[in-house]
Scaffold this motif. Structure first.
Motif, PDB file in Angstrom:
ATOM      1  N   UNK A   1     -15.107 -17.666  59.669  1.00  0.00           N
ATOM      2  CA  UNK A   1     -15.905 -16.590  59.104  1.00  0.00           C
ATOM      3  C   UNK A   1     -16.992 -16.269  60.121  1.00  0.00           C
ATOM      4  N   UNK A   2     -17.125 -14.998  60.449  1.00  0.00           N
ATOM      5  CA  UNK A   2     -18.068 -14.559  61.470  1.00  0.00           C
ATOM      6  C   UNK A   2     -19.243 -13.838  60.818  1.00  0.00           C
TER       7      UNK A   2
ATOM      8  N   UNK B   1     -25.637 -10.601  57.850  1.00  0.00           N
ATOM      9  CA  UNK B   1     -24.675  -9.716  57.224  1.00  0.00           C
ATOM     10  C   UNK B   1     -23.765 -10.485  56.285  1.00  0.00           C
ATOM     11  N   UNK B   2     -22.845  -9.788  55.591  1.00  0.00           N
ATOM     12  CA  UNK B   2     -21.993 -10.417  54.577  1.00  0.00           C
ATOM     13  C   UNK B   2     -20.849 -11.234  55.154  1.00  0.00           C
ATOM     14  N   UNK B   3     -20.590 -11.124  56.438  1.00  0.00           N
ATOM     15  CA  UNK B   3     -19.536 -11.922  57.055  1.00  0.00           C
ATOM     16  C   UNK B   3     -18.209 -11.201  57.166  1.00  0.00           C
ATOM     17  N   UNK B   4     -17.411 -11.623  58.156  1.00  0.00           N
ATOM     18  CA  UNK B   4     -16.029 -11.161  58.333  1.00  0.00           C
ATOM     19  C   UNK B   4     -15.149 -12.396  58.329  1.00  0.00           C
TER      20      UNK B   4
ATOM     21  N   UNK C   1     -20.340 -16.383  47.185  1.00  0.00           N
ATOM     22  CA  UNK C   1     -19.632 -15.259  47.795  1.00  0.00           C
ATOM     23  C   UNK C   1     -19.822 -15.209  49.308  1.00  0.00           C
ATOM     24  N   UNK C   2     -20.547 -16.176  49.842  1.00  0.00           N
ATOM     25  CA  UNK C   2     -20.685 -16.293  51.282  1.00  0.00           C
ATOM     26  C   UNK C   2     -21.930 -15.682  51.875  1.00  0.00           C
TER      27      UNK C   2
ATOM     28  N   UNK D   1     -28.354 -20.860  41.244  1.00  0.00           N
ATOM     29  CA  UNK D   1     -28.764 -21.668  42.399  1.00  0.00           C
ATOM     30  C   UNK D   1     -27.565 -22.315  43.095  1.00  0.00           C
ATOM     31  N   UNK D   2     -26.419 -22.256  42.491  1.00  0.00           N
ATOM     32  CA  UNK D   2     -25.218 -22.864  43.090  1.00  0.00           C
ATOM     33  C   UNK D   2     -24.930 -22.253  44.453  1.00  0.00           C
ATOM     34  N   UNK D   3     -24.332 -23.059  45.309  1.00  0.00           N
ATOM     35  CA  UNK D   3     -24.002 -22.603  46.650  1.00  0.00           C
ATOM     36  C   UNK D   3     -24.267 -23.713  47.643  1.00  0.00           C
TER      37      UNK D   3
END
Lengths: 114, 107
Positions: free
Chosen positions: A88-89, A106-109, B40-41, B81-83
């Motif tokens: 993931x970038x 940013x949200x990532x790629x 969700x990253x 708060x999860x993650x």
């Protein structure tokens, strides 16, 4: 004010293919960064641009090139993708070089290389 | 290079509980930041805290630079708060990230 945007969100490549990841920020930041995140690990710096017109290698630059197109945009290119580049970038920016300033991500790629 | 270790690696809490996350680093630093990566990253900067104590709502952080550690406190935890929580420190003008603490808050 979108912050830091990245395109695409997902990409699947075959070994040997090339692609460019795009990043743009609208916060008038001077510094921009590219990181990769592998499963179960923290982020590792690939390349950074302290200011418009400059780029420098980070911790893991091999297999990548970057271009600081203008103050807003910083792209990452994979010339010949390898499975080891599956990751993931994340692109990030900060007001001033370098780390004594908050970085915004940013949200990532999510990239998969088959 | 500098080593950044975070503990615990995984943490499961009941909603409403308090927790303390720890970050140890192997060399003196001028900069330390805490980040939260949601499920969700998305990465969000929580604190820029090279020394001292800061608070933001239910979260607070303390860095004792002379003893090379930082603590992140989460009070009255919520499911949001999860993650994964990362600390990152400066080394040769670059941020070096720890491997994170994965937090799961259950209802």
């Amino acid at each position: 004010n979108a912050g830091v945007t990245q395109t695409p969100k997902f990409q699947v490549l075959k070994t040997g293919q090339s692609m460019t990841l795009q990043c743009a920020q609208d916060m008038n930041h001077n510094s921009m960064y590219w990181y990769r995140q592998d499963p179960g690990m923290g982020l590792r710096l690939i390349y950074y641009s302290a200011s418009e017109g400059t780029t420098d290698k980070g911790e893991v630059p091999n297999g990548y090139n970057v271009s600081r197109l203008n103050k807003r945009e910083f792209s990452l290119r994979l010339e010949s993708a390898a499975p080891s580049q599956t990751s993931v970038y994340f692109c990030a920016s900060s007001g001033n070089f370098f780390v004594s300033d908050t970085q915004y991500f940013g949200p990532g790629t999510r990239l998969t290389v088959l | 290079g500098i080593q950044v270790e975070q503990s615990p690696p995984d943490l499961i809490l009941q909603e409403g509980a308090n927790s303390t996350l720890r970050c140890n680093f192997s060399d003196s630093v001028n900069n330390l930041q805490w980040f939260h990566q949601n499920p969700w990253g998305q990465l969000i900067n929580l604190f820029y805290i090279p020394s001292g104590t800061k608070q933001n709502g239910r979260l607070s952080a303390t860095t004792v630079a002379t003893e090379r550690y930082s603590l992140l406190y989460i009070s009255s935890s919520q499911t949001t708060d999860s993650g994964v929580y990362f600390c990152a420190v400066e080394s040769f003008q670059k941020l070096v990230f720890g491997t994170g603490t994965r937090l799961l808050v259950s209802p």
